[in-house]
Scaffold this motif. Sequence first.
Motif, PDB file in Angstrom:
ATOM      1  N   ARG A   1       0.831  -1.217   0.000  1.00 31.62           N
ATOM      2  CA  ARG A   1       0.000   0.000   0.000  1.00 31.62           C
ATOM      3  C   ARG A   1       0.861   1.261   0.000  1.00 31.62           C
ATOM      4  NH1 ARG A   1      -4.343  -0.112   4.600  1.00 31.62           N
ATOM      5  NH2 ARG A   1      -4.930   1.817   3.527  1.00 31.62           N
ATOM      6  N   ALA A   2       1.851   1.276  -0.891  1.00 25.32           N
ATOM      7  CA  ALA A   2       2.736   2.436  -1.059  1.00 25.32           C
ATOM      8  C   ALA A   2       3.415   2.821   0.256  1.00 25.32           C
ATOM      9  CB  ALA A   2       1.953   3.626  -1.631  1.00 25.32           C
ATOM     10  N   PHE A   3       3.940   1.818   0.950  1.00 25.64           N
ATOM     11  CA  PHE A   3       4.674   2.014   2.208  1.00 25.64           C
ATOM     12  C   PHE A   3       3.799   2.666   3.277  1.00 25.64           C
ATOM     13  CE2 PHE A   3       7.919   1.841  -1.070  1.00 25.64           C
ATOM     14  CZ  PHE A   3       8.852   0.971  -0.524  1.00 25.64           C
ATOM     15  N   PHE A   4       2.515   2.272   3.324  1.00 28.59           N
ATOM     16  CA  PHE A   4       1.585   2.873   4.280  1.00 28.59           C
ATOM     17  C   PHE A   4       2.064   2.695   5.718  1.00 28.59           C
ATOM     18  CE2 PHE A   4      -1.986   2.199   7.223  1.00 28.59           C
ATOM     19  CZ  PHE A   4      -2.589   3.447   7.162  1.00 28.59           C
ATOM     20  N   TRP A   5       2.425   1.453   6.079  1.00 32.01           N
ATOM     21  CA  TRP A   5       2.818   1.203   7.469  1.00 32.01           C
ATOM     22  C   TRP A   5       4.175   1.786   7.795  1.00 32.01           C
ATOM     23  CZ3 TRP A   5      -0.675   0.346  10.817  1.00 32.01           C
ATOM     24  CH2 TRP A   5      -1.842  -0.321  10.463  1.00 32.01           C
ATOM     25  N   ALA A   6       5.030   1.952   6.793  1.00 30.33           N
ATOM     26  CA  ALA A   6       6.308   2.632   7.018  1.00 30.33           C
ATOM     27  C   ALA A   6       6.062   4.093   7.391  1.00 30.33           C
ATOM     28  CB  ALA A   6       7.183   2.543   5.776  1.00 30.33           C
ATOM     29  N   ARG A   7       5.087   4.712   6.713  1.00 33.10           N
ATOM     30  CA  ARG A   7       4.760   6.107   7.007  1.00 33.10           C
ATOM     31  C   ARG A   7       4.105   6.243   8.373  1.00 33.10           C
ATOM     32  NH1 ARG A   7       0.952   7.375   3.306  1.00 33.10           N
ATOM     33  NH2 ARG A   7       1.078   5.513   2.010  1.00 33.10           N
ATOM     34  N   VAL A   8       3.229   5.294   8.717  1.00 35.10           N
ATOM     35  CA  VAL A   8       2.593   5.327  10.038  1.00 35.10           C
ATOM     36  C   VAL A   8       3.637   5.191  11.141  1.00 35.10           C
ATOM     37  CG1 VAL A   8       1.064   4.064  11.603  1.00 35.10           C
ATOM     38  CG2 VAL A   8       0.362   4.462   9.243  1.00 35.10           C
ATOM     39  N   ALA A   9       4.538   4.217  10.990  1.00 35.21           N
ATOM     40  CA  ALA A   9       5.582   3.993  11.996  1.00 35.21           C
ATOM     41  C   ALA A   9       6.536   5.179  12.079  1.00 35.21           C
ATOM     42  CB  ALA A   9       6.355   2.714  11.657  1.00 35.21           C
ATOM     43  N   GLY A  10       6.878   5.759  10.936  1.00 35.14           N
ATOM     44  CA  GLY A  10       7.768   6.922  10.925  1.00 35.14           C
ATOM     45  C   GLY A  10       7.145   8.120  11.627  1.00 35.14           C
ATOM     46  N   PHE A  11       5.871   8.368  11.340  1.00 40.49           N
ATOM     47  CA  PHE A  11       5.174   9.479  11.992  1.00 40.49           C
ATOM     48  C   PHE A  11       5.089   9.247  13.504  1.00 40.49           C
ATOM     49  CE2 PHE A  11       1.210  11.187  13.742  1.00 40.49           C
ATOM     50  CZ  PHE A  11       1.382  12.549  13.483  1.00 40.49           C
ATOM     51  N   MET A  12       4.768   8.012  13.896  1.00 42.36           N
ATOM     52  CA  MET A  12       4.645   7.698  15.313  1.00 42.36           C
ATOM     53  C   MET A  12       5.985   7.891  16.038  1.00 42.36           C
ATOM     54  SD  MET A  12       3.339   4.105  17.005  1.00 42.36           S
ATOM     55  CE  MET A  12       1.968   4.064  15.849  1.00 42.36           C
ATOM     56  N   SER A  13       7.069   7.428  15.418  1.00 42.31           N
ATOM     57  CA  SER A  13       8.391   7.558  16.028  1.00 42.31           C
ATOM     58  C   SER A  13       8.809   9.022  16.134  1.00 42.31           C
ATOM     59  CB  SER A  13       9.430   6.795  15.204  1.00 42.31           C
ATOM     60  OG  SER A  13       9.108   5.424  15.150  1.00 42.31           O
ATOM     61  N   LEU A  14       8.535   9.787  15.083  1.00 49.85           N
ATOM     62  CA  LEU A  14       8.867  11.217  15.104  1.00 49.85           C
ATOM     63  C   LEU A  14       8.081  11.945  16.177  1.00 49.85           C
ATOM     64  CD1 LEU A  14      10.367  13.601  13.812  1.00 49.85           C
ATOM     65  CD2 LEU A  14       8.471  13.815  12.195  1.00 49.85           C
ATOM     66  N   PHE A  15       6.794  11.603  16.311  1.00 50.10           N
ATOM     67  CA  PHE A  15       5.950  12.224  17.330  1.00 50.10           C
ATOM     68  C   PHE A  15       6.474  11.921  18.731  1.00 50.10           C
ATOM     69  CE2 PHE A  15       2.315  12.071  20.237  1.00 50.10           C
ATOM     70  CZ  PHE A  15       1.817  13.361  20.083  1.00 50.10           C
ATOM     71  N   VAL A  16       6.895  10.673  18.961  1.00 49.13           N
ATOM     72  CA  VAL A  16       7.416  10.285  20.275  1.00 49.13           C
ATOM     73  C   VAL A  16       8.705  11.038  20.587  1.00 49.13           C
ATOM     74  CG1 VAL A  16       8.455   8.376  21.573  1.00 49.13           C
ATOM     75  CG2 VAL A  16       6.327   8.013  20.317  1.00 49.13           C
ATOM     76  N   VAL A  17       9.596  11.153  19.611  1.00 49.29           N
ATOM     77  CA  VAL A  17      10.856  11.867  19.828  1.00 49.29           C
ATOM     78  C   VAL A  17      10.598  13.337  20.133  1.00 49.29           C
ATOM     79  CG1 VAL A  17      12.984  12.650  18.716  1.00 49.29           C
ATOM     80  CG2 VAL A  17      12.240  10.283  18.435  1.00 49.29           C
ATOM     81  N   LEU A  18       9.699  13.971  19.373  1.00 51.35           N
ATOM     82  CA  LEU A  18       9.403  15.397  19.589  1.00 51.35           C
ATOM     83  C   LEU A  18       8.778  15.629  20.954  1.00 51.35           C
ATOM     84  CD1 LEU A  18       8.056  16.483  16.069  1.00 51.35           C
ATOM     85  CD2 LEU A  18      10.245  17.081  17.132  1.00 51.35           C
ATOM     86  N   THR A  19       7.819  14.785  21.329  1.00 55.62           N
ATOM     87  CA  THR A  19       7.181  14.976  22.631  1.00 55.62           C
ATOM     88  C   THR A  19       8.159  14.676  23.767  1.00 55.62           C
ATOM     89  OG1 THR A  19       6.299  12.703  22.479  1.00 55.62           O
ATOM     90  CG2 THR A  19       4.847  14.522  21.810  1.00 55.62           C
TER      91      THR A  19
END
Length: 298
Positions: A31-49
């Motif tokens: 699905r065009a790297f859908f889960w890669a994008r979800v995991a990347g966003f989640m990891s970035l959000f955790v690092v920022l917070t």
Amino acid sequence: MASLFSRRDGAAHADIDKRRSASHESFLAHRAFFWARVAGFMSLFVVLTYVLVDVEPRHNGGSWYGYTLGTLGAGLIVWLAWLGIRKRRPTPGSWSLKGWTSAHVYLGLSLVVIGTMHTGFQLGWNVHTLAWVLMMLVILSGAYGITVYATLPQALSENRREMTREQMIESLAMIDRQLETAAQPLAREDADRVIAALEQDVFAAGILARFRGPGSRDATRRALQHISTDRAYDDGADDLAQQKVRALLGKRAAQIDQIRRQMQIKALLEIWLYVHVPLTIALLAALTAHVVSVFYYW
């Protein structure tokens, strides 16, 4: 009416092309790297917070933020461990085996960030650190699994050369029958070498031999080396028999190499599961102990 049929045919062809494209799509690119994008966003959000949220006296697993990440991480671990059961009930669509595996891979990798931030980098000799270490080991073994599944199936297919396992075995058996007949005129010592090669079980190799793959440590190659370096017979007919046996031993050695290379690649494909699965079970046990102890001392 003609335009209606043409539209139907066009839709049918489009549906077939879509299914064909999906069947050839890698689980990593699902699905065009859908889960890669979800995991990347989640990891970035955790690092920022983690950077922006102020926790006194410092970040740790026992703060409200630590509990939040711990709950998220524990939920992901349990959910992703479900793949072992879920893969036995494949369904089409977004939650096909390919979709589930893609989610398993990318969300599993995001646990490196979520789990580590949950600890607040406070590690020690306790059950909490044990759970983190086991989680990292599970992720590392899973990363190895991703690597071999992305590279070795192609090597497996190329080594087979459009031959099935049964065809490879039958080819070896045919060479053996020819060798048994061709070795009859040989001298006793040479014939004994050929007999020793024929009696050796190609599939009786131990686990280390399977990983070692093709090599010179087998009776066929020893027989080939002996007959190749042996002096020529005085009789021309016997010398011709020796040449025929050498040629057949060379074919047998090549066929054995192909079979053992197939066994080696399959062993590399399968061995990681013998590490990944037990580590996952140990992780779930350590995670349970971690959660129980946290609530006990809370």
